[in-house]
Design a protein around this motif. Structure first.
Motif, mmCIF file in Angstrom:
data_model
loop_
_atom_site.group_PDB
_atom_site.id
_atom_site.type_symbol
_atom_site.label_atom_id
_atom_site.label_comp_id
_atom_site.label_asym_id
_atom_site.label_seq_id
_atom_site.Cartn_x
_atom_site.Cartn_y
_atom_site.Cartn_z
ATOM 1 N N ARG A 1 50.596 31.560 43.050
ATOM 2 C CA ARG A 1 51.079 30.301 43.608
ATOM 3 C C ARG A 1 51.398 30.440 45.091
ATOM 4 N NH1 ARG A 1 56.039 28.406 44.548
ATOM 5 N NH2 ARG A 1 57.033 30.120 43.412
ATOM 6 N N LYS A 2 51.861 31.625 45.487
ATOM 7 C CA LYS A 2 52.214 31.864 46.885
ATOM 8 C C LYS A 2 51.024 32.353 47.706
ATOM 9 C CE LYS A 2 57.123 32.785 46.115
ATOM 10 N NZ LYS A 2 58.259 33.708 46.346
ATOM 11 N N GLY A 3 49.835 32.369 47.103
ATOM 12 C CA GLY A 3 48.645 32.792 47.825
ATOM 13 C C GLY A 3 48.505 34.289 47.946
ATOM 14 N N LYS A 4 49.228 35.062 47.120
ATOM 15 C CA LYS A 4 49.174 36.527 47.167
ATOM 16 C C LYS A 4 48.227 37.040 46.083
ATOM 17 C CE LYS A 4 52.520 36.535 50.252
ATOM 18 N NZ LYS A 4 52.265 36.890 51.656
ATOM 19 N N SER A 5 46.939 36.730 46.213
ATOM 20 C CA SER A 5 45.959 37.119 45.198
ATOM 21 C C SER A 5 45.908 38.620 45.000
ATOM 22 C CB SER A 5 44.565 36.606 45.579
ATOM 23 O OG SER A 5 44.519 35.209 45.582
ATOM 24 N N ALA A 6 46.061 39.377 46.091
ATOM 25 C CA ALA A 6 45.970 40.834 46.001
ATOM 26 C C ALA A 6 47.051 41.399 45.099
ATOM 27 C CB ALA A 6 46.059 41.452 47.400
ATOM 28 N N ILE A 7 48.290 40.892 45.240
ATOM 29 C CA ILE A 7 49.380 41.364 44.390
ATOM 30 C C ILE A 7 49.149 40.920 42.954
ATOM 31 C CG2 ILE A 7 51.825 41.000 43.848
ATOM 32 C CD1 ILE A 7 52.496 41.265 46.715
ATOM 33 N N ALA A 8 48.672 39.685 42.766
ATOM 34 C CA ALA A 8 48.468 39.144 41.425
ATOM 35 C C ALA A 8 47.460 39.970 40.633
ATOM 36 C CB ALA A 8 48.018 37.692 41.513
ATOM 37 N N ILE A 9 46.274 40.210 41.199
ATOM 38 C CA ILE A 9 45.246 40.949 40.479
ATOM 39 C C ILE A 9 45.573 42.440 40.454
ATOM 40 C CG2 ILE A 9 43.727 41.324 42.475
ATOM 41 C CD1 ILE A 9 42.650 40.510 38.852
ATOM 42 N N GLY A 10 46.177 42.953 41.538
ATOM 43 C CA GLY A 10 46.563 44.360 41.570
ATOM 44 C C GLY A 10 47.607 44.673 40.519
ATOM 45 N N ASN A 11 48.525 43.729 40.301
ATOM 46 C CA ASN A 11 49.554 43.901 39.287
ATOM 47 C C ASN A 11 48.940 44.027 37.903
ATOM 48 O OD1 ASN A 11 52.085 43.766 37.903
ATOM 49 N ND2 ASN A 11 51.822 41.572 37.659
ATOM 50 N N VAL A 12 47.967 43.177 37.590
ATOM 51 C CA VAL A 12 47.325 43.202 36.275
ATOM 52 C C VAL A 12 46.533 44.487 36.078
ATOM 53 C CG1 VAL A 12 45.535 42.132 34.864
ATOM 54 C CG2 VAL A 12 47.236 40.705 36.008
ATOM 55 N N ILE A 13 45.705 44.834 37.072
ATOM 56 C CA ILE A 13 44.873 46.045 36.949
ATOM 57 C C ILE A 13 45.753 47.280 36.847
ATOM 58 C CG2 ILE A 13 43.153 47.479 38.098
ATOM 59 C CD1 ILE A 13 42.137 44.876 39.429
ATOM 60 N N GLY A 14 46.720 47.372 37.765
ATOM 61 C CA GLY A 14 47.613 48.527 37.753
ATOM 62 C C GLY A 14 48.406 48.627 36.461
ATOM 63 N N SER A 15 48.887 47.495 35.945
ATOM 64 C CA SER A 15 49.654 47.499 34.697
ATOM 65 C C SER A 15 48.806 47.966 33.531
ATOM 66 C CB SER A 15 50.212 46.097 34.424
ATOM 67 O OG SER A 15 51.206 45.761 35.362
ATOM 68 N N ASN A 16 47.541 47.515 33.477
ATOM 69 C CA ASN A 16 46.656 47.952 32.400
ATOM 70 C C ASN A 16 46.446 49.459 32.427
ATOM 71 O OD1 ASN A 16 46.388 45.273 31.681
ATOM 72 N ND2 ASN A 16 44.169 45.338 31.531
ATOM 73 N N ASP B 1 41.294 33.860 52.600
ATOM 74 C CA ASP B 1 41.153 32.990 51.435
ATOM 75 C C ASP B 1 42.505 32.453 50.983
ATOM 76 O OD1 ASP B 1 38.413 33.162 51.251
ATOM 77 O OD2 ASP B 1 38.479 34.997 50.079
ATOM 78 N N SER B 2 43.561 33.280 51.126
ATOM 79 C CA SER B 2 44.879 32.817 50.745
ATOM 80 C C SER B 2 45.331 31.676 51.635
ATOM 81 C CB SER B 2 45.889 33.970 50.834
ATOM 82 O OG SER B 2 45.551 34.987 49.923
ATOM 83 N N THR B 3 44.943 31.737 52.916
ATOM 84 C CA THR B 3 45.318 30.671 53.836
ATOM 85 C C THR B 3 44.706 29.352 53.399
ATOM 86 O OG1 THR B 3 45.458 32.235 55.671
ATOM 87 C CG2 THR B 3 45.239 29.904 56.233
ATOM 88 N N VAL B 4 43.436 29.431 52.964
ATOM 89 C CA VAL B 4 42.759 28.209 52.515
ATOM 90 C C VAL B 4 43.408 27.680 51.253
ATOM 91 C CG1 VAL B 4 40.592 27.288 51.645
ATOM 92 C CG2 VAL B 4 40.585 28.886 53.565
ATOM 93 N N SER B 5 43.678 28.603 50.281
ATOM 94 C CA SER B 5 44.221 28.159 49.005
ATOM 95 C C SER B 5 45.677 27.758 49.097
ATOM 96 C CB SER B 5 44.079 29.274 47.965
ATOM 97 O OG SER B 5 44.833 30.388 48.349
ATOM 98 N N ALA B 6 46.363 28.181 50.158
ATOM 99 C CA ALA B 6 47.792 27.900 50.280
ATOM 100 C C ALA B 6 48.086 26.842 51.327
ATOM 101 C CB ALA B 6 48.552 29.196 50.615
ATOM 102 N N ASP B 7 47.109 25.961 51.621
ATOM 103 C CA ASP B 7 47.326 24.911 52.619
ATOM 104 C C ASP B 7 48.494 24.016 52.248
ATOM 105 O OD1 ASP B 7 43.818 24.421 53.457
ATOM 106 O OD2 ASP B 7 45.355 25.709 54.347
ATOM 107 N N SER B 8 48.713 23.876 50.944
ATOM 108 C CA SER B 8 49.775 22.982 50.497
ATOM 109 C C SER B 8 51.097 23.698 50.284
ATOM 110 C CB SER B 8 49.359 22.319 49.179
ATOM 111 O OG SER B 8 49.120 23.304 48.204
ATOM 112 N N ALA B 9 51.179 24.982 50.659
ATOM 113 C CA ALA B 9 52.414 25.737 50.482
ATOM 114 C C ALA B 9 53.508 25.181 51.377
ATOM 115 C CB ALA B 9 52.178 27.227 50.820
ATOM 116 N N THR B 10 54.735 25.448 51.003
ATOM 117 C CA THR B 10 55.851 24.925 51.770
ATOM 118 C C THR B 10 56.017 25.659 53.078
ATOM 119 O OG1 THR B 10 57.398 26.463 50.771
ATOM 120 C CG2 THR B 10 57.054 24.367 49.618
ATOM 121 N N SER B 11 56.674 25.013 54.039
ATOM 122 C CA SER B 11 56.898 25.640 55.339
ATOM 123 C C SER B 11 57.851 26.811 55.219
ATOM 124 C CB SER B 11 57.479 24.611 56.333
ATOM 125 O OG SER B 11 58.698 24.075 55.828
ATOM 126 N N ALA B 12 58.713 26.790 54.178
ATOM 127 C CA ALA B 12 59.640 27.906 53.987
ATOM 128 C C ALA B 12 58.889 29.182 53.677
ATOM 129 C CB ALA B 12 60.616 27.592 52.842
#
Length: 341
Positions: A254-269, A171-182
């Protein structure tokens, strides 16, 4: 006043830059160690970005302002689940694995409900004014933290997240199609372990330093306007100490790292409730006087809303993120209206 504004701007800049470095380091470290990014988000990143809350809450309790300590945690969790998830989802829809929806988020819900119960010393009244989070309560919270950490590490070893990573990656690959080559090149060639650790350490230092600078300056401005400790804790301090989570999750999304994004919120709570209040209450019991039942119910309702949205195709869509953000703004308006009355 002008100096405080300058400190706030510098603090914001440090937090944003630090979040970018920590996200890169944590993601690459996860790949190097063959550990799920969700597990990294639930533990290393969550604990690191919760450091400001721990420092502020502990110092607040020791200095005789328990309202700010408890308000900081409650406000931070509301900030996390409403504004952070909301903003991150609006940047890019957040894909959430089945295991997260069925196991990780329920743990955050359970931790939230446990705190609400501990704040109600007497079930004959729904008023929490004057109630106490005692040392025994703190020990109970720390026991819950031990269970959470044991569960997370066991699932990491068992590799339960392998299928989740595959789903998130697709899913990250699909959502990050517009990500930079870097960014793509960075994902293809993970940086060295030493550099990963340096990124995480440097990012964490900037996150903690920047957020503390922000909180001190903002709190000074608020006190100058005659705002109470409880409201400061629920708003300015909670927002300031949650800035690392906000920056980290938005950058990760923004970088397509959904797992880190949601994991950060859940873990922080979970860390905020079980670790921060557990440690703080064990060292210095806290009497509640500036926190209301409404604040507790908003905290519980917000994590329940994220859980509910997660069931819709296991994705928090942009419109759902907008709903969470709007709800946060409404709650903030409620707090400010009470201050002005």
């Amino acid at each position: 006043m002008i100096l405080n504004i300058i400190y706030i701007i510098i603090g914001v800049a440090l937090v944003i830059w630090g979040a970018d470095r920590m996200t890169d380091g944590a993601a690459s470290l996860a790949r190097r160690m063959h550990i799920s990014e969700m597990v990294i988000g639930l533990t290393i990143v969550a604990a690191g970005t919760s450091a400001p809350e721990l420092f502020v809450s502990l110092m607040s309790a020791l200095k005789g302002t328990p309202d700010m300590a408890v308000g900081n945690v409650i406000g931070s969790n509301i900030f996390n689940t409403m504004l952070i998830v909301g903003c991150a989802a609006m940047v890019a829809p957040m894909t959430i694995s089945v295991a997260t929806v069925r196991k990780d988020i329920p743990f955050a819900v359970a931790a939230t409900m446990l705190l609400i119960v501990l704040c109600l010393d007497s079930f004959s009244s729904f008023s929490i004014d004057g109630n106490t989070i005692s040392r025994l309560d703190g020990i109970i919270l720390l026991a819950g933290l031990a269970v959470f950490m044991g569960y997370t590490l066991r699932t990491a070893k068992a590799g339960y997240s392998t299928s989740a990573d595959s789903t998130a990656s697709a899913d990250s690959t699909v959502s990050a199609d517009s990500a930079t080559s870097a960014d793509s090149a960075a994902d293809a060639a993970p940086i060295s372990v030493v550099r990963c650790l340096a990124y995480v350490a440097l990012g964490l230092a900037c996150l903690v330093g920047g957020s503390n600078l922000f909180v001190d300056a903002a709190a000074d401005m608020a006190r100058g306007l005659g705002v109470s400790d409880g409201v400061i804790g629920l708003t300015i301090v909670a927002g300031g100490t949650s800035m690392p989570e906000l920056a980290t999750s938005v950058v990760a999304a923004r970088k397509g790292k959904s797992a880190i994004a949601i994991g950060n919120v859940i873990g922080s709570n979970v860390f905020n409730v079980l670790a921060i209040l557990g440690i703080t209450a064990t060292i210095c019991p806290m009497q509640l006087s500036g926190i209301t039942l409404t604040d507790l119910l908003v905290m519980g309702g917000s994590i329940m809303a994220v859980w509910l949205f997660s069931f819709t195709r296991y994705t928090v869509e942009r419109w759902e993120g907008a709903v969470l953000t709007a709800a946060f703004m409404a709650y903030l308006g409620y707090l400010l209206s009470n201050v002005m009355m």
